[in-house]
Design a protein around this motif. Structure first.
Motif, mmCIF file in Angstrom:
data_model
loop_
_atom_site.group_PDB
_atom_site.id
_atom_site.type_symbol
_atom_site.label_atom_id
_atom_site.label_comp_id
_atom_site.label_asym_id
_atom_site.label_seq_id
_atom_site.Cartn_x
_atom_site.Cartn_y
_atom_site.Cartn_z
ATOM 1 N N ASP A 97 27.138 -68.588 -30.910
ATOM 2 C CA ASP A 97 27.630 -67.577 -29.977
ATOM 3 C C ASP A 97 26.602 -66.471 -29.856
ATOM 4 N N LEU A 98 26.403 -65.980 -28.624
ATOM 5 C CA LEU A 98 25.460 -64.896 -28.362
ATOM 6 C C LEU A 98 26.113 -63.864 -27.448
ATOM 7 N N HIS A 99 25.948 -62.573 -27.789
ATOM 8 C CA HIS A 99 26.307 -61.536 -26.826
ATOM 9 C C HIS A 99 25.508 -61.815 -25.550
ATOM 10 N N ILE A 100 26.033 -61.454 -24.410
ATOM 11 C CA ILE A 100 25.284 -61.718 -23.183
ATOM 12 C C ILE A 100 23.983 -60.928 -23.142
ATOM 13 N N LEU A 101 23.965 -59.722 -23.695
ATOM 14 C CA LEU A 101 22.733 -58.945 -23.692
ATOM 15 C C LEU A 101 21.721 -59.484 -24.708
ATOM 16 N N CYS A 102 22.185 -60.033 -25.816
ATOM 17 C CA CYS A 102 21.273 -60.654 -26.785
ATOM 18 C C CYS A 102 20.659 -61.922 -26.188
ATOM 19 N N ALA A 103 21.442 -62.654 -25.403
ATOM 20 C CA ALA A 103 20.970 -63.915 -24.830
ATOM 21 C C ALA A 103 19.825 -63.715 -23.850
ATOM 22 N N VAL A 104 19.742 -62.544 -23.224
ATOM 23 C CA VAL A 104 18.705 -62.320 -22.216
ATOM 24 C C VAL A 104 17.575 -61.423 -22.716
ATOM 25 N N LEU A 105 17.544 -61.138 -24.007
ATOM 26 C CA LEU A 105 16.434 -60.359 -24.548
ATOM 27 C C LEU A 105 15.136 -61.136 -24.405
ATOM 28 N N PRO A 106 14.041 -60.446 -24.155
ATOM 29 C CA PRO A 106 12.751 -61.137 -24.025
ATOM 30 C C PRO A 106 12.296 -61.688 -25.371
ATOM 31 N N GLN A 107 11.453 -62.696 -25.333
ATOM 32 C CA GLN A 107 10.945 -63.332 -26.543
ATOM 33 C C GLN A 107 9.822 -62.524 -27.177
ATOM 34 N N GLU A 157 24.939 -56.220 -12.773
ATOM 35 C CA GLU A 157 24.090 -57.174 -13.495
ATOM 36 C C GLU A 157 24.920 -58.170 -14.298
ATOM 37 N N CYS A 158 25.971 -57.690 -14.928
ATOM 38 C CA CYS A 158 26.826 -58.582 -15.725
ATOM 39 C C CYS A 158 27.560 -59.586 -14.837
ATOM 40 N N SER A 159 27.878 -59.172 -13.613
ATOM 41 C CA SER A 159 28.567 -60.087 -12.687
ATOM 42 C C SER A 159 27.649 -61.217 -12.233
ATOM 43 N N GLN A 160 26.339 -61.035 -12.423
ATOM 44 C CA GLN A 160 25.364 -62.022 -11.949
ATOM 45 C C GLN A 160 24.811 -62.912 -13.062
ATOM 46 N N MET A 161 25.362 -62.808 -14.267
ATOM 47 C CA MET A 161 24.898 -63.660 -15.363
ATOM 48 C C MET A 161 25.204 -65.118 -15.026
ATOM 49 N N PRO A 162 24.255 -66.018 -15.295
ATOM 50 C CA PRO A 162 24.514 -67.431 -14.988
ATOM 51 C C PRO A 162 25.607 -68.001 -15.888
ATOM 52 N N GLN A 163 26.393 -68.909 -15.336
ATOM 53 C CA GLN A 163 27.474 -69.495 -16.118
ATOM 54 C C GLN A 163 26.975 -70.542 -17.110
ATOM 55 N N LYS A 176 17.119 -75.542 -27.601
ATOM 56 C CA LYS A 176 16.718 -76.216 -26.363
ATOM 57 C C LYS A 176 17.479 -77.512 -26.120
ATOM 58 N N GLU A 177 18.180 -78.005 -27.122
ATOM 59 C CA GLU A 177 18.913 -79.274 -27.003
ATOM 60 C C GLU A 177 20.240 -79.113 -26.259
ATOM 61 N N HIS A 178 20.786 -77.898 -26.241
ATOM 62 C CA HIS A 178 22.115 -77.680 -25.668
ATOM 63 C C HIS A 178 22.089 -76.573 -24.615
ATOM 64 N N ASN A 179 23.061 -76.612 -23.735
ATOM 65 C CA ASN A 179 23.285 -75.521 -22.798
ATOM 66 C C ASN A 179 24.350 -74.600 -23.357
ATOM 67 N N PHE A 180 24.186 -73.318 -23.123
ATOM 68 C CA PHE A 180 25.187 -72.334 -23.497
ATOM 69 C C PHE A 180 26.057 -72.059 -22.273
ATOM 70 N N THR A 181 27.349 -71.903 -22.489
ATOM 71 C CA THR A 181 28.300 -71.627 -21.419
ATOM 72 C C THR A 181 28.763 -70.181 -21.523
ATOM 73 N N LEU A 182 28.770 -69.479 -20.399
ATOM 74 C CA LEU A 182 29.248 -68.105 -20.367
ATOM 75 C C LEU A 182 30.774 -68.110 -20.425
ATOM 76 N N LEU A 183 31.310 -67.454 -21.443
ATOM 77 C CA LEU A 183 32.756 -67.382 -21.622
ATOM 78 C C LEU A 183 33.237 -65.944 -21.441
ATOM 79 N N PRO A 184 34.304 -65.739 -20.671
ATOM 80 C CA PRO A 184 34.820 -64.384 -20.492
ATOM 81 C C PRO A 184 35.604 -63.878 -21.703
ATOM 82 N N MET A 215 16.592 -65.658 -10.328
ATOM 83 C CA MET A 215 16.429 -64.847 -11.520
ATOM 84 C C MET A 215 16.207 -63.396 -11.118
ATOM 85 N N ARG A 216 16.751 -62.504 -11.886
ATOM 86 C CA ARG A 216 16.539 -61.100 -11.559
ATOM 87 C C ARG A 216 15.204 -60.648 -12.107
ATOM 88 N N GLU A 217 14.646 -59.670 -11.468
ATOM 89 C CA GLU A 217 13.378 -59.123 -11.898
ATOM 90 C C GLU A 217 13.676 -57.909 -12.763
#
Length: 174
Positions: A118-128, A65-71, A79-87, A1-3
């Motif tokens: 669907d989530l923008h990649i930046l929205c998906a990593v926003l803090p809670q 940073e975008c190149s390092q987003m988890p797939q 919490k029931e499902h995994n999200f997949t990174l789509l290009p 995980m990135r800091e």
């Protein structure tokens, strides 16, 4: 995980990389180049700035940073499902509506096939949870904004102590 937020000591990224989103060519790391306003990161669709991976023959740009987003991503929203990174969006019109911010996107997205979220990649990593801090928690009183990626110093910031997300106050205003 990135800091998030911490101004990181210089870590040398690879000069070239292969990325799942652009399998036809190897991407080359370009540093300290001025990018034009139409040169956007293919993932987040924000201005290409600083050090960026690029495919010169395809006009393809990718922030480090975008190149390092988890797939795969497990998100507290579902919490029931995994999200997949789509290009690229899975929809025939070539864009998606982000279920977090409500805006349309045509860059990378996190997609849940089971529920159609669907989530923008930046929205998906926003803090809670974020709080307003009146000074930086780091020794030199500077921080790296996780929204604009620029350094801030001697100013107020929004911060998530749990994940280390830091943001300029002005970057949080839309």
């Amino acid at each position: 995980m990135r800091e998030m937020g911490r101004v990181k000591e210089a870590q040398q990224p690879k000069n070239t990389m292969n990325h799942f989103s652009h399998p036809q060519h190897t991407l080359e790391l370009i540093t300290q180049q001025k990018f034009g306003p139409s040169q956007l990161c293919s993932a987040c669709k924000m201005q290409a700035t600083g050090s960026v991976y690029t495919c010169k023959s395809c006009n393809f740009f990718l922030h480090i940073e975008c190149s390092q987003m988890p797939q795969q991503l497990n998100h507290p929203f579902d919490k029931e499902h995994n999200f997949t990174l789509l290009p690229k969006p899975v929809y025939p019109e070539g864009n998606f509506r982000c279920d977090a911010c409500g805006e349309t996107g045509d860059g990378f997205s996190y997609h849940c096939e089971s529920c159609g979220t669907d989530l923008h990649i930046l929205c998906a990593v926003l803090p809670q949870c974020v709080e307003l801090h009146f000074s930086s928690p780091y020794p030199d009183n500077s921080f790296c904004c996780d929204i604009c990626k620029n350094v801030g110093a001697n100013q107020w910031l929004y911060r998530c102590d749990t994940c280390g997300f830091d943001a300029h106050m002005n970057c949080t205003k839309l």
